[in-house]
Design an enzyme around this catalytic site. Structure first.
Site, PDB file in Angstrom:
ATOM      1  N   ALA A  10       7.536 -28.610-123.369  1.00 37.97           N
ATOM      2  CA  ALA A  10       8.420 -28.830-124.508  1.00 37.97           C
ATOM      3  C   ALA A  10       8.402 -30.268-125.005  1.00 37.97           C
ATOM      4  CB  ALA A  10       9.857 -28.446-124.137  1.00 37.97           C
ATOM      5  N   GLY A  11       7.826 -31.156-124.200  1.00 37.88           N
ATOM      6  CA  GLY A  11       7.826 -32.577-124.563  1.00 37.88           C
ATOM      7  C   GLY A  11       7.119 -32.824-125.885  1.00 37.88           C
ATOM      8  N   ARG A  15       3.237 -40.255-127.779  1.00 38.45           N
ATOM      9  CA  ARG A  15       2.128 -41.221-127.725  1.00 38.45           C
ATOM     10  C   ARG A  15       0.791 -40.646-128.196  1.00 38.45           C
ATOM     11  NH1 ARG A  15       1.672 -43.476-122.152  1.00 38.45           N
ATOM     12  NH2 ARG A  15       3.133 -41.881-121.466  1.00 38.45           N
ATOM     13  N   GLN A  80      13.340 -24.774-125.510  1.00 38.37           N
ATOM     14  CA  GLN A  80      14.281 -25.718-124.899  1.00 38.37           C
ATOM     15  C   GLN A  80      15.236 -26.335-125.927  1.00 38.37           C
ATOM     16  OE1 GLN A  80      12.509 -28.985-122.721  1.00 38.37           O
ATOM     17  NE2 GLN A  80      14.454 -29.558-121.771  1.00 38.37           N
ATOM     18  N   LYS A 352     -25.707 -15.010-140.767  1.00 35.44           N
ATOM     19  CA  LYS A 352     -24.304 -14.606-140.600  1.00 35.44           C
ATOM     20  C   LYS A 352     -24.247 -13.091-140.603  1.00 35.44           C
ATOM     21  CE  LYS A 352     -21.611 -13.209-143.326  1.00 35.44           C
ATOM     22  NZ  LYS A 352     -20.878 -12.738-144.470  1.00 35.44           N
ATOM     23  N   ASN A 387     -25.862 -11.591-150.832  1.00 33.75           N
ATOM     24  CA  ASN A 387     -24.943 -10.600-150.243  1.00 33.75           C
ATOM     25  C   ASN A 387     -23.581 -10.580-150.908  1.00 33.75           C
ATOM     26  OD1 ASN A 387     -24.400 -13.189-149.251  1.00 33.75           O
ATOM     27  ND2 ASN A 387     -23.517 -12.416-147.364  1.00 33.75           N
TER      28      ASN A 387
HETATM   29  C1  UD1 Z   1       7.898 -36.358-114.081  1.00 35.99           C
HETATM   30  C2  UD1 Z   1       8.639 -36.483-112.745  1.00 35.99           C
HETATM   31  C3  UD1 Z   1       8.039 -37.638-111.946  1.00 35.99           C
HETATM   32  C4  UD1 Z   1       6.561 -37.388-111.722  1.00 35.99           C
HETATM   33  C5  UD1 Z   1       5.865 -37.164-113.046  1.00 35.99           C
HETATM   34  C6  UD1 Z   1       4.449 -36.673-112.782  1.00 35.99           C
HETATM   35  C7  UD1 Z   1      10.927 -35.814-113.286  1.00 35.99           C
HETATM   36  C8  UD1 Z   1      12.309 -36.258-113.498  1.00 35.99           C
HETATM   37  N1  UD1 Z   1      10.035 -36.749-113.011  1.00 35.99           N
HETATM   38  O1  UD1 Z   1       8.153 -37.545-114.786  1.00 35.99           O
HETATM   39  O2  UD1 Z   1       8.692 -37.751-110.704  1.00 35.99           O
HETATM   40  O3  UD1 Z   1       5.991 -38.482-111.036  1.00 35.99           O
HETATM   41  O4  UD1 Z   1       6.511 -36.146-113.827  1.00 35.99           O
HETATM   42  O5  UD1 Z   1       3.729 -36.593-113.959  1.00 35.99           O
HETATM   43  O6  UD1 Z   1      10.651 -34.636-113.333  1.00 35.99           O
HETATM   44  N2  UD1 Z   1       9.205 -31.705-120.377  1.00 35.99           N
HETATM   45  C9  UD1 Z   1       9.888 -30.688-121.000  1.00 35.99           C
HETATM   46  N3  UD1 Z   1      11.166 -30.899-121.398  1.00 35.99           N
HETATM   47  C10 UD1 Z   1      11.806 -32.076-121.197  1.00 35.99           C
HETATM   48  C11 UD1 Z   1      11.106 -33.110-120.541  1.00 35.99           C
HETATM   49  C12 UD1 Z   1       9.826 -32.894-120.133  1.00 35.99           C
HETATM   50  O7  UD1 Z   1       9.326 -29.610-121.207  1.00 35.99           O
HETATM   51  O8  UD1 Z   1      12.963 -32.178-121.586  1.00 35.99           O
HETATM   52  C13 UD1 Z   1       7.837 -31.478-119.946  1.00 35.99           C
HETATM   53  C14 UD1 Z   1       6.850 -32.433-120.590  1.00 35.99           C
HETATM   54  O9  UD1 Z   1       6.342 -31.879-121.804  1.00 35.99           O
HETATM   55  C15 UD1 Z   1       5.766 -32.513-119.517  1.00 35.99           C
HETATM   56  C16 UD1 Z   1       6.537 -32.330-118.206  1.00 35.99           C
HETATM   57  O10 UD1 Z   1       7.756 -31.711-118.559  1.00 35.99           O
HETATM   58  O11 UD1 Z   1       4.845 -31.464-119.640  1.00 35.99           O
HETATM   59  C17 UD1 Z   1       6.807 -33.661-117.490  1.00 35.99           C
HETATM   60  O12 UD1 Z   1       7.590 -34.457-118.324  1.00 35.99           O
HETATM   61  P1  UD1 Z   1       7.413 -36.028-118.431  1.00 35.99           P
HETATM   62  O13 UD1 Z   1       8.312 -36.547-119.462  1.00 35.99           O
HETATM   63  O14 UD1 Z   1       5.969 -36.364-118.502  1.00 35.99           O
HETATM   64  O15 UD1 Z   1       7.985 -36.431-117.002  1.00 35.99           O
HETATM   65  P2  UD1 Z   1       7.821 -37.836-116.330  1.00 35.99           P
HETATM   66  O16 UD1 Z   1       8.884 -38.724-116.832  1.00 35.99           O
HETATM   67  O17 UD1 Z   1       6.430 -38.286-116.437  1.00 35.99           O
END
Ligand code: UD1
Ligand code: MG
Length: 463
Positions: A10-11, A15, A80, A352, A387
């Site tokens: 959901a992120g 970046r 989410q 094709k 064609n």
């Molecule tokens: C998370 C872990 C961290 C770990 C790291 C590994 C937590 C609190 N921390 O941190 O310990 O070392 O991953 O990569 O879990 N996402 C959602 N909804 C949200 C937030 C995130 O779906 O509200 C998804 C993101 O799209 C991603 C994944 O969850 O696919 C991880 O989220 P990200 O924000 O990368 O977590 P980190 O802060 O890196």
């Protein structure tokens, strides 16, 4: 034991600076999320995907993968709505998980594409476990604390960590296997009292670990690399490329320049295939024994037989190329092309929805669309199947042992019988029966000495 996967996707992927959701960005032609779904072992009975940003695009992609049979299990999606942390993301999957009633839940991230099937299987082999990696430069990750027997004691996010904890180099890889009966109450008990005001999944994992011994499984860092930026994407591609190419070399494939040759994760290469530099094979591509593929070729979702020779700079999509066929250089095989064995398709030929039967040849400068070309038929240089009438596509059916002279147009719908001969420079608008000769050009006029007379006259006018 029934196991369901939850995949976090959901992120926003801020970046990446993209209008495409992060999990749909490709690595060697396959989107990150497809890599993750493919890594699920067969014992996983369903997956729940947590989506938000770009949800529609992801669901469209899912529907396509489902149609193509690329999903290893049923995939359900939840929204989410507001990304408030990884724990909050998994909370959104609770109603689906209640419905599916698994014994255990595997949690993975949709933006970590290179986690291998073997590593996911190591997680699924345990009742309660997580993947960790040791990094020289652990910045950005949550730190792992272990009990004296190695099981998990604590997980601390960097932003919440003391300097003592920051010195720990063992970090959380973000992949877990947890018993559902313990995970569910742990999720319900989450709070967002932390530096980021987020609901951390890691707090729930630690709460489970307090009840059930939770193994910390070490994993190669290259498998846990996430795609957060275009630079990460490039690094993931080069890691995947090196890994895949090494595997095929081991299996008896020659790469003239492995650094510039991209072979996607769903490509299958037989022994003694030879790949020249800078080519790209994506999607479901199969290449038979002893086939050589030339420099700069791009093939997507194609089946290429054994002993074939694909010369440089050909492009193929959804095409089938038979054994011992010769293609290119510079041929364009578009969707629905089928070349049977020993067919030759030469330079600047576009096909094709064209089926060329065994031994047919179209060696130069032709467009073959919506057509059948019979066995051993020879298509001269510059043939065009007309064609399209601006509204509809029409078929051209060419029999076997036909000879079509150079520079002809066949206005479809049209049929050329077996063994007929079409004179060079003809525009054929009516069916031609078997063994007939057809030509359509005005009679030639030859005037003896006329060229010299013309030149003399023009020269005289200049003086
Ligand atoms: C998370 C872990 C961290 C770990 C790291 C590994 C937590 C609190 N921390 O941190 O310990 O070392 O991953 O990569 O879990 N996402 C959602 N909804 C949200 C937030 C995130 O779906 O509200 C998804 C993101 O799209 C991603 C994944 O969850 O696919 C991880 O989220 P990200 O924000 O990368 O977590 P980190 O802060 O890196
Ligand atoms: Mg992350």
């Amino acid at each position: 034991m029934s196991t369901v996967a939850v995949i976090l996707a959901a992120g926003l992927g801020k970046r990446m600076k993209s209008s495409l959701p992060k999990v749909l960005h490709p690595v060697l032609g396959d989107p990150s999320l497809l890599w993750v779904l493919r890594s699920l072992p067969s014992e996983i009975s369903a997956a729940v995907l947590v989506l938000h940003f770009g949800r529609e695009q992801v669901e469209t992609a899912l529907a396509e993968w489902r149609k193509e049979g690329l999903l290893p299990c049923p995939v359900h999606t939840v929204d989410q709505r507001e990304p408030r942390g990884t724990g909050h993301a998994v909370q959104q999957a609770v109603p689906e998980l209640d419905r599916l009633a698994p014994r255990r839940v595997i949690i993975l991230s949709g933006d970590v594409p290179l986690l291998g099937k073997e590593s996911v299987a190591r997680l699924t082999a345990l009742d309660s476990a997580m993947l960790a990696m040791d990094l020289l430069e652990p910045r950005g990750y949550g730190r792992v604390m272990q009990n004296s027997d190695g099981t998990l004691r604590g997980l601390v996010e960097e932003k919440d960590a003391s300097s003592e904890i920051l010195a720990i180099r063992r970090v959380n890889g973000g992949a877990y296997a947890l018993p559902w009966c313990e995970l569910k109450p742990a999720l319900a008990g989450l709070s967002n009292e932390n530096a980021q005001r987020e609901y951390y999944l890691t707090d729930a994992v630690v709460a489970v670990a307090a009840k059930v011994p939770t193994h910390v499984e070490l994993c190669d860092a290259s498998e846990l690399l996430g795609m957060n930026s275009r630079a990460d994407q490039a690094q993931l591609q080069s890691l995947a490329r090196r890994h895949i190419n090494a595997r095929w070399m081991e299996a008896g494939v020659t790469f003239l320049d492995p650094e510039t040759t991209s072979v996607g994760p769903r490509v299958e290469l037989a022994q003694d295939v030879l790949l020249e530099p800078t080519l790209r094979l994506e999607g479901q591509v199969q290449v038979g024994k002893g086939t050589r593929i030339g420099q700069g070729c791009v093939f997507r979702d194609c089946r290429i037989g054994a002993g074939a020779e694909i010369r440089p700079y050909c492009v193929g999509v959804d095409a089938v190329i038979g054994d011992h066929a010769k293609v290119g250089p510079f041929a364009h095989l578009r969707q629905g092309t089928r070349l049977d064995e020993k067919v030759h398709v030469g330079n600047f030929v576009e096909t094709k929805k064209a089926h060329l039967h065994a031994g047919a040849k179209a060696n130069h400068l032709s467009y073959l669309g919506d057509c059948e070309v019979g066995e051993r038929t020879n298509i001269g240089a510059g043939l065009i199947t007309c064609n399209y009438d601006g509204f509809h596509k029409h078929q051209t059916l060419i029999g076997q042992d036909v000879f079509v002279g150079s520079d002809c147009q066949l206005v479809a719908p049209i049929q050329l019988g077996d063994g007929c001969l079409i004179g060079a420079g003809s525009t054929i608008t009516q069916d031609v029966p078997a063994n007939a000769i057809a030509l359509s050009r005005t009679a030639q006029v030859t005037r003896e000495g006329a060229a010299r007379r013309l030149r003399d006259r023009l020269k005289g006018g200049m003086s």
